[in-house]
Scaffold this motif. Structure first.
Motif, PDB file in Angstrom:
ATOM      1  N   ARG A 270       1.303  -1.060   0.127  1.00  0.00           N
ATOM      2  CA  ARG A 270      -0.274   0.095  -0.012  1.00  0.00           C
ATOM      3  C   ARG A 270       0.874   1.557  -0.282  1.00  0.00           C
ATOM      4  NH1 ARG A 270      -2.548   3.457  -1.858  1.00  0.00           N
ATOM      5  NH2 ARG A 270      -3.041   4.803  -0.082  1.00  0.00           N
ATOM      6  N   LEU A 271       1.686   1.284   0.921  1.00  0.00           N
ATOM      7  CA  LEU A 271       3.015   2.774   0.688  1.00  0.00           C
ATOM      8  C   LEU A 271       3.100   2.151  -0.229  1.00  0.00           C
ATOM      9  CD1 LEU A 271       4.702   4.500   3.013  1.00  0.00           C
ATOM     10  CD2 LEU A 271       5.941   2.278   2.841  1.00  0.00           C
ATOM     11  N   VAL A 272       4.162   1.720  -0.885  1.00  0.00           N
ATOM     12  CA  VAL A 272       4.307   1.943  -2.447  1.00  0.00           C
ATOM     13  C   VAL A 272       3.705   2.145  -3.672  1.00  0.00           C
ATOM     14  CG1 VAL A 272       5.946   0.606  -4.120  1.00  0.00           C
ATOM     15  CG2 VAL A 272       6.478  -0.321  -1.989  1.00  0.00           C
ATOM     16  N   GLU A 273       2.280   1.682  -3.611  1.00  0.00           N
ATOM     17  CA  GLU A 273       0.858   2.145  -4.469  1.00  0.00           C
ATOM     18  C   GLU A 273       0.706   3.489  -4.105  1.00  0.00           C
ATOM     19  OE1 GLU A 273      -3.162  -0.265  -5.060  1.00  0.00           O
ATOM     20  OE2 GLU A 273      -2.129   1.597  -3.636  1.00  0.00           O
ATOM     21  N   GLY A 274       0.950   4.426  -2.975  1.00  0.00           N
ATOM     22  CA  GLY A 274       0.576   5.375  -2.884  1.00  0.00           C
ATOM     23  C   GLY A 274       1.061   6.086  -3.347  1.00  0.00           C
ATOM     24  N   LEU A 276       3.794   6.155  -4.905  1.00  0.00           N
ATOM     25  CA  LEU A 276       3.689   5.920  -6.823  1.00  0.00           C
ATOM     26  C   LEU A 276       3.057   6.687  -7.435  1.00  0.00           C
ATOM     27  CD1 LEU A 276       6.181   2.110  -7.515  1.00  0.00           C
ATOM     28  CD2 LEU A 276       6.299   5.037  -7.368  1.00  0.00           C
ATOM     29  N   GLN A 277       1.538   6.155  -7.346  1.00  0.00           N
ATOM     30  CA  GLN A 277       0.686   7.314  -7.804  1.00  0.00           C
ATOM     31  C   GLN A 277       0.412   8.888  -7.307  1.00  0.00           C
ATOM     32  OE1 GLN A 277      -3.297   5.053  -6.233  1.00  0.00           O
ATOM     33  NE2 GLN A 277      -3.113   3.384  -7.197  1.00  0.00           N
ATOM     34  N   ALA A 278       1.210   9.069  -7.156  1.00  0.00           N
ATOM     35  CA  ALA A 278       1.301  10.461  -5.779  1.00  0.00           C
ATOM     36  C   ALA A 278       1.922  11.322  -6.936  1.00  0.00           C
ATOM     37  CB  ALA A 278       0.377  10.588  -4.507  1.00  0.00           C
ATOM     38  N   VAL A 279       3.405  10.705  -6.556  1.00  0.00           N
ATOM     39  CA  VAL A 279       4.314  10.946  -6.626  1.00  0.00           C
ATOM     40  C   VAL A 279       4.668  10.911  -8.323  1.00  0.00           C
ATOM     41  CG1 VAL A 279       7.491  11.466  -6.397  1.00  0.00           C
ATOM     42  CG2 VAL A 279       4.854  11.364  -4.187  1.00  0.00           C
ATOM     43  N   PRO A 280       5.309  11.591  -9.389  1.00  0.00           N
ATOM     44  CA  PRO A 280       5.745  11.983 -10.699  1.00  0.00           C
ATOM     45  C   PRO A 280       7.276  11.499  -9.945  1.00  0.00           C
ATOM     46  CG  PRO A 280       5.177  14.200 -10.041  1.00  0.00           C
ATOM     47  CD  PRO A 280       4.917  13.089  -9.517  1.00  0.00           C
ATOM     48  N   ASP A 281       7.390  10.992 -10.981  1.00  0.00           N
ATOM     49  CA  ASP A 281       9.414  10.518 -11.035  1.00  0.00           C
ATOM     50  C   ASP A 281      10.101   9.952  -9.674  1.00  0.00           C
ATOM     51  OD1 ASP A 281       9.333  11.775 -13.867  1.00  0.00           O
ATOM     52  OD2 ASP A 281       9.292  13.501 -13.274  1.00  0.00           O
ATOM     53  N   ALA A 282       8.809   8.711  -9.479  1.00  0.00           N
ATOM     54  CA  ALA A 282       9.576   8.112  -8.079  1.00  0.00           C
ATOM     55  C   ALA A 282       9.445   6.577  -8.865  1.00  0.00           C
ATOM     56  CB  ALA A 282       8.683   8.470  -7.465  1.00  0.00           C
ATOM     57  N   VAL A 283      10.481   5.497  -8.375  1.00  0.00           N
ATOM     58  CA  VAL A 283      10.594   4.917  -8.916  1.00  0.00           C
ATOM     59  C   VAL A 283      11.440   3.542  -7.572  1.00  0.00           C
ATOM     60  CG1 VAL A 283      11.476   4.615 -11.546  1.00  0.00           C
ATOM     61  CG2 VAL A 283      13.235   5.098  -9.298  1.00  0.00           C
ATOM     62  N   LEU A 284      10.930   2.528  -7.763  1.00  0.00           N
ATOM     63  CA  LEU A 284      10.637   1.481  -6.567  1.00  0.00           C
ATOM     64  C   LEU A 284      11.797   0.624  -6.988  1.00  0.00           C
ATOM     65  CD1 LEU A 284       9.934  -0.551  -3.495  1.00  0.00           C
ATOM     66  CD2 LEU A 284       8.794  -2.222  -6.085  1.00  0.00           C
ATOM     67  N   THR A 285      13.171   0.835  -6.321  1.00  0.00           N
ATOM     68  CA  THR A 285      14.286   0.355  -6.492  1.00  0.00           C
ATOM     69  C   THR A 285      14.263  -1.280  -6.294  1.00  0.00           C
ATOM     70  OG1 THR A 285      14.763   2.425  -5.649  1.00  0.00           O
ATOM     71  CG2 THR A 285      16.688   0.878  -6.855  1.00  0.00           C
ATOM     72  N   GLY A 286      14.917  -1.544  -6.557  1.00  0.00           N
ATOM     73  CA  GLY A 286      15.825  -3.202  -5.871  1.00  0.00           C
ATOM     74  C   GLY A 286      14.573  -4.444  -7.229  1.00  0.00           C
ATOM     75  N   LEU A 292      12.099  -8.111   0.224  1.00  0.00           N
ATOM     76  CA  LEU A 292      11.690  -8.457   1.785  1.00  0.00           C
ATOM     77  C   LEU A 292      10.808  -7.856   2.218  1.00  0.00           C
ATOM     78  CD1 LEU A 292      15.611  -7.384   3.700  1.00  0.00           C
ATOM     79  CD2 LEU A 292      14.040  -9.375   3.274  1.00  0.00           C
ATOM     80  N   PRO A 293       9.336  -8.745   2.599  1.00  0.00           N
ATOM     81  CA  PRO A 293       8.803  -7.974   2.553  1.00  0.00           C
ATOM     82  C   PRO A 293       8.107  -6.947   3.349  1.00  0.00           C
ATOM     83  CG  PRO A 293       8.430  -9.587   4.102  1.00  0.00           C
ATOM     84  CD  PRO A 293       9.462  -9.848   3.263  1.00  0.00           C
ATOM     85  N   ASN A 294       8.975  -6.259   4.094  1.00  0.00           N
ATOM     86  CA  ASN A 294       8.920  -5.232   4.752  1.00  0.00           C
ATOM     87  C   ASN A 294       9.461  -4.359   3.714  1.00  0.00           C
ATOM     88  OD1 ASN A 294      11.929  -6.053   5.468  1.00  0.00           O
ATOM     89  ND2 ASN A 294      10.825  -5.401   7.644  1.00  0.00           N
ATOM     90  N   ASN A 295       9.968  -4.142   3.221  1.00  0.00           N
ATOM     91  CA  ASN A 295      11.082  -2.834   2.241  1.00  0.00           C
ATOM     92  C   ASN A 295      10.103  -2.879   1.279  1.00  0.00           C
ATOM     93  OD1 ASN A 295      12.958  -2.152   0.167  1.00  0.00           O
ATOM     94  ND2 ASN A 295      14.501  -2.413   2.124  1.00  0.00           N
ATOM     95  N   ALA A 296      10.589  -1.205   1.429  1.00  0.00           N
ATOM     96  CA  ALA A 296      10.334  -0.414   0.154  1.00  0.00           C
ATOM     97  C   ALA A 296      11.257   0.500   0.041  1.00  0.00           C
ATOM     98  CB  ALA A 296       8.771   0.455   0.502  1.00  0.00           C
ATOM     99  N   GLU A 364      -1.193   5.417   5.098  1.00  0.00           N
ATOM    100  CA  GLU A 364      -1.928   6.644   5.057  1.00  0.00           C
ATOM    101  C   GLU A 364      -0.519   7.334   5.481  1.00  0.00           C
ATOM    102  OE1 GLU A 364      -3.491   5.914   2.633  1.00  0.00           O
ATOM    103  OE2 GLU A 364      -3.652   3.312   3.147  1.00  0.00           O
ATOM    104  N   TYR A 365      -1.147   8.019   6.632  1.00  0.00           N
ATOM    105  CA  TYR A 365      -0.253   9.497   6.828  1.00  0.00           C
ATOM    106  C   TYR A 365       0.788   9.575   6.337  1.00  0.00           C
ATOM    107  CZ  TYR A 365       2.039  12.233  10.347  1.00  0.00           C
ATOM    108  OH  TYR A 365       2.871  13.653  10.482  1.00  0.00           O
ATOM    109  N   THR A 366       2.065   8.312   6.129  1.00  0.00           N
ATOM    110  CA  THR A 366       4.041   8.195   5.466  1.00  0.00           C
ATOM    111  C   THR A 366       3.359   9.005   4.593  1.00  0.00           C
ATOM    112  OG1 THR A 366       4.243   6.488   6.945  1.00  0.00           O
ATOM    113  CG2 THR A 366       5.797   7.287   4.668  1.00  0.00           C
ATOM    114  N   ILE A 367       2.034   8.235   3.487  1.00  0.00           N
ATOM    115  CA  ILE A 367       1.916   9.002   1.789  1.00  0.00           C
ATOM    116  C   ILE A 367       1.679   9.739   1.566  1.00  0.00           C
ATOM    117  CG2 ILE A 367       0.557   8.014  -0.128  1.00  0.00           C
ATOM    118  CD1 ILE A 367       0.497   4.746   0.680  1.00  0.00           C
ATOM    119  N   GLN A 368       1.121  10.561   2.537  1.00  0.00           N
ATOM    120  CA  GLN A 368       0.561  11.905   2.764  1.00  0.00           C
ATOM    121  C   GLN A 368       2.224  13.098   2.976  1.00  0.00           C
ATOM    122  OE1 GLN A 368      -2.547  11.869   5.778  1.00  0.00           O
ATOM    123  NE2 GLN A 368      -2.310  13.820   5.702  1.00  0.00           N
TER     124      GLN A 368
END
Lengths: 384, 390
Positions: A270-274, A276-286, A292-296, A364-368
């Motif tokens: 959810r964090l990654v999706e949230g 990446l959806q809202a911030v342009p020019d952002a990528v998930l590395t790795g 790892l299930p806890n790594n973004a 959600e707070y973090t995404i925001q």
């Protein structure tokens, strides 16, 4: 809801049940386990119980578990201890450029002693190709050391494939599993590793204790020489509460690790999706899947990772711009460089590592807040 | 059954104040001290404060204190770390036959790598002669390692004199002060040492934490590499609660000051005198005056130390034969043999080590039980001895 701690790969708090298990060994059963009297025996029994708990978590034999002061000592021991056992018969080792510094620097120490080191490359997701490992093997190869999962980008390496290759050639194989134990299933048999490093404080256990799992027959000399503790392989009075804490943390992970991590994985997704959806020019590395299930680990173009970390710090969100061990470094991450990530993206990368106590509200707070902070930092850069 | 703990040289219980401080650190400052954020900074602050406390106790700068996982690592770090930076033409070490195994085994390992090691003898009290040190130092000597007080017999070594000699000859001196720090005053400048090992669990602090003092300018190689912690001399995430507990334990020892040692010495003398009265053939080992206040090493001729310890354990008294680290071994103690003791007497020797929690009443009970058990075992030994001369 605050604070939002998203730096679980740096360290985790001691879980209440772990602390509970440790407490009696601070005072009541404080004896030196090497003594023959009753209070020493109680401590000794507790150590053996912890040894079984750790063995159980990684599907090893309890006799193959050796307690250390932490992941760094385990890594140093495995690498220097094998080299010492080989003496002059072998002088080549294979590793990767994305290992933890404990491995990289131990390898450098061997180089001073005349060892040759091959760094097998990783692809842009941080993944090692087992065939590259196979090709790097020479008759002088005395050790392969490749981490189970990377501590920065979270990529999980194909350890079982590499283990099979190592076994085929009869080469001792070490893996730094500090980031995986307690988060994903770790089975030393299935992975085919001869040595595996564990650190307690990454899985809700105490700091100052870890383990090295050593398969019988692995050529390994001690790193710490002293009394006859750990069957003559690791000197030093047992850190009894610490060891009991590691055992309890292992048991806890065995009991609820999988479930916990499924929940964490959903939050991470959810964090990654949230973001990446809202911030342009952002990528998930790795790696998109084998991670790892806890790594973004995210990279934001046009932003300084450090500035983003500080902006989030100001609103009660705690993450990091790389590994904690190299915080404060001005050097770009050796992991991201090895992956061939664009230098501008390296500069703008931030690691969020989630844990059992994070909540959907926190995410959600973090995404925001990430969206807000990135926009602000980018606007400053444009106007500046 | 009343439990009487007389093995404080093996380990000590954590002081309640120490435990409180550690629990608070685990709750309030559990971050990784290398993290830049709040959680990391809180942990970092605690480490910094703790380092200042320990440096003050040692009379050194906080930048000269390096945290380790304990006495063994400190000893290993000092010896291997010094060896790693030695020039090729100076690969000789001087140490003694009665050092802790953490020092002896490290020296033996260096011998495998071609180092030469001189193991100095000790006199029957377990004392090293500084003149022997002077004579042993050669052109190629790089390091001298002599313990502050022996862990089995308690004899204090003339470290100041030895340090003087080392300084004159331009040789580093390492001192294992694991048994003395917290109990006696250990000031690095007064002693004149270049490196000094200390351990928390011998002074009512936690297990798994210790420190190495390195005099400014003494540059050694790290033993554990892979992180910038401890100014790049000791990698690994810091054991924050352990460090905090160590500092709190040191503070408590400082508050107790000489009172602690005086109390322990009083109990030790009470124990020695009463045992001597009940058991006239008992022999006391170690130096009569130049010794730790709390260690009483005694030999009971004709009594198996192992049988005695088991009997004492069954009656609630915890003691040990020699060092705890070698408690599992049936070998006679290398320390006792170095005193010139024969094997059978060495195997009839136990160590009673007292601590600040012991009371005069406990001592009196212990005397009674020890005397009874020793006499019982002596009678049994006589009864089972082969009849001679017929």
């Amino acid at each position: 809801m605050l604070p939002v701690y998203l730096d679980h790969s740096a360290t985790t708090p001691v879980a209440p049940e772990v602390l509970e298990a440790m407490l009696p060994f601070f005072d009541r059963a404080f004896g030196n386990p090497s003594a023959i009297y009753a209070i020493g025996q109680e401590a000794r029994e507790a150590i053996e119980r912890a040894r079984e708990q750790v063995a159980h978590l990684v599907n090893a034999d309890a006799d193959d578990v050796y307690f250390t002061s932490g992941g760094t000592e385990s890594d140093n021991w495995a690498i220097k201890g094998v080299a010492r056992a080989w003496r002059d018969r072998k002088n080549h080792l294979i590793t990767t450029p994305i290992e933890h510094h404990a491995v990289l620097e131990a390898c450098s120490a061997l180089r001073e002693q005349g060892w040759e080191i091959t760094f097998v490359p990783v692809d842009s997701t941080g993944m090692v190709d087992p065939d590259e490992v196979r090709r790097a093997i020479t008759p002088r190869t005395g050790l392969i050391t490749i981490m189970h999962a990377n501590n920065e980008v979270g990529t999980i390496e194909p350890i079982a494939e590499i283990g099979a290759i190592a076994r085929e050639h009869g080469i001792p194989f070490h893996t730094d599993a500090v980031q995986t134990v307690g988060k994903i299933p770790v089975d030393v048999q299935a992975l085919g590793v001869d040595m595996l490093s564990i650190s307690a404080h990454k899985l809700y256990g105490p700091k100052g204790v870890g383990a090295l799992v050593v398969r019988r027959g692995t050529p390994l000399r001690p790193l710490l020489d002293g009394g006859g503790q750990e069957r003559g392989r690791r000197g030093g009075t047992y850190n009894v509460p610490g060891i009991v804490g590691l055992g309890a943390a292992a048991e806890r992970a065995m009991r609820c690790g999988v479930e916990e991590m499924e929940r964490v994985r959903a939050l991470r997704d959810r964090l990654v999706e949230g973001i990446l959806q809202a911030v342009p020019d952002a990528v998930l590395t790795g790696h998109p899947v084998n991670r790892l299930p806890n790594n973004a680990h995210l990279a934001f173009a046009g932003v300084e990772g450090e500035s983003l970390v500080l902006s989030l710090d100001a609103v009660g969100i705690y993450c990091s711009a790389g590994a904690a061990c190299s915080s404060g470094d001005t050097e770009p991450s050796h992991v991201l460089v090895a992956m061939g990530i664009d230098p501008h993206l390296i500069e703008g990368s931030v690691r969020f590592t989630l844990g059992k106590d994070n909540t959907p509200e926190q995410i959600e707070y973090t995404i925001q807040q990430v969206v807000r902070a990135v926009n602000k930092l980018r606007s400053l850069r444009v106007s500046g | 059954m009343r439990e009487i703990y007389l093995d404080h040289s093996a380990t000590t219980p954590i002081a309640p104040e120490v435990q409180t401080a550690m629990l608070e650190a685990m709750r309030e400052a559990w971050g990784n001290p290398s993290s830049m954020h709040l959680f990391g900074r809180r942990a970092r602050d605690l480490i910094d404060e703790s380092r200042v406390t320990i440096a003050r106790a040692l009379g050194c700068l906080d930048a000269e204190v390096f945290f380790t996982s304990g006495g063994t690592e400190s000893d290993n770090m000092a010896i291997f770390g010094a060896a790693r930076v030695a020039p090729a033409h100076r690969r000789h070490i001087v140490t003694t036959t009665i050092e802790h195994h953490a020092v002896l085994h490290a020296c033996q390992r260096l011998q495998e790598d071609g180092w030469e090691v001189t193991y100095l003898p000790v006199d029957p009290y377990g004392m090293v002669d500084p003149d022997d040190v002077r004579r042993a130092i050669r052109e190629d000597t790089w390091l001298v390692s002599v313990m502050h007080a022996n862990n089995e017999i308690g004899t204090l070594q003339p470290i100041r004199e030895i340090a003087q000699i080392c300084r004159e000859r331009g040789v580093w001196l390492h001192c294992d002060a694991v048994q003395t720090f917290g109990l006696l005053e250990v000031k690095v400048d007064e002693l004149g040492v270049d490196m000094l090992s200390v351990s928390a669990h011998k002074l009512y602090g936690p297990k798994g934490i210790g420190a190495l003092y390195l005099r400014g300018g003494v540059k050694i190689a790290p033993l554990l590499v892979g992180g910038a912690q401890e100014r790049e001399l000791r990698a690994g995430t810091e054991n924050v609660p352990g460090i905090v507990g160590f500092a709190r334990a040191v503070e408590l020892c400082e508050q107790l000051g000489h009172e602690q040692a005086r109390h322990i010495w009083y109990l030790r003398e009470r124990l020695r005198q009463q045992l001597q009265e009940c058991l006239p053939d008992m022999q006391v080992n170690g130096h009569p005056i130049q010794c730790l206040p709390g260690i009483l090493s005694v030999t009971f001729p004709g009594v198996s130390a192992e049988s005695l310890l088991i009997a004492l354990d069954q009656r609630g008294i915890a003691a040990s034969a020699g060092a705890a680290c070698s408690a599992g071994s049936i070998e006679p103690s290398h320390v006792l043999l170095a005193l010139g003791m024969d094997e059978s007497r060495a195997m009839s020797t136990i160590r009673l080590s007292l601590g600040r929690g012991n009371t005069p009443e406990e001592i009196d009970i212990a005397v009674e039980i020890i005397a009874e058990e020793v006499k019982r075992l002596q009678r049994r030994a006589v009864a089972s001895a082969p009849v001679q001369g017929i």
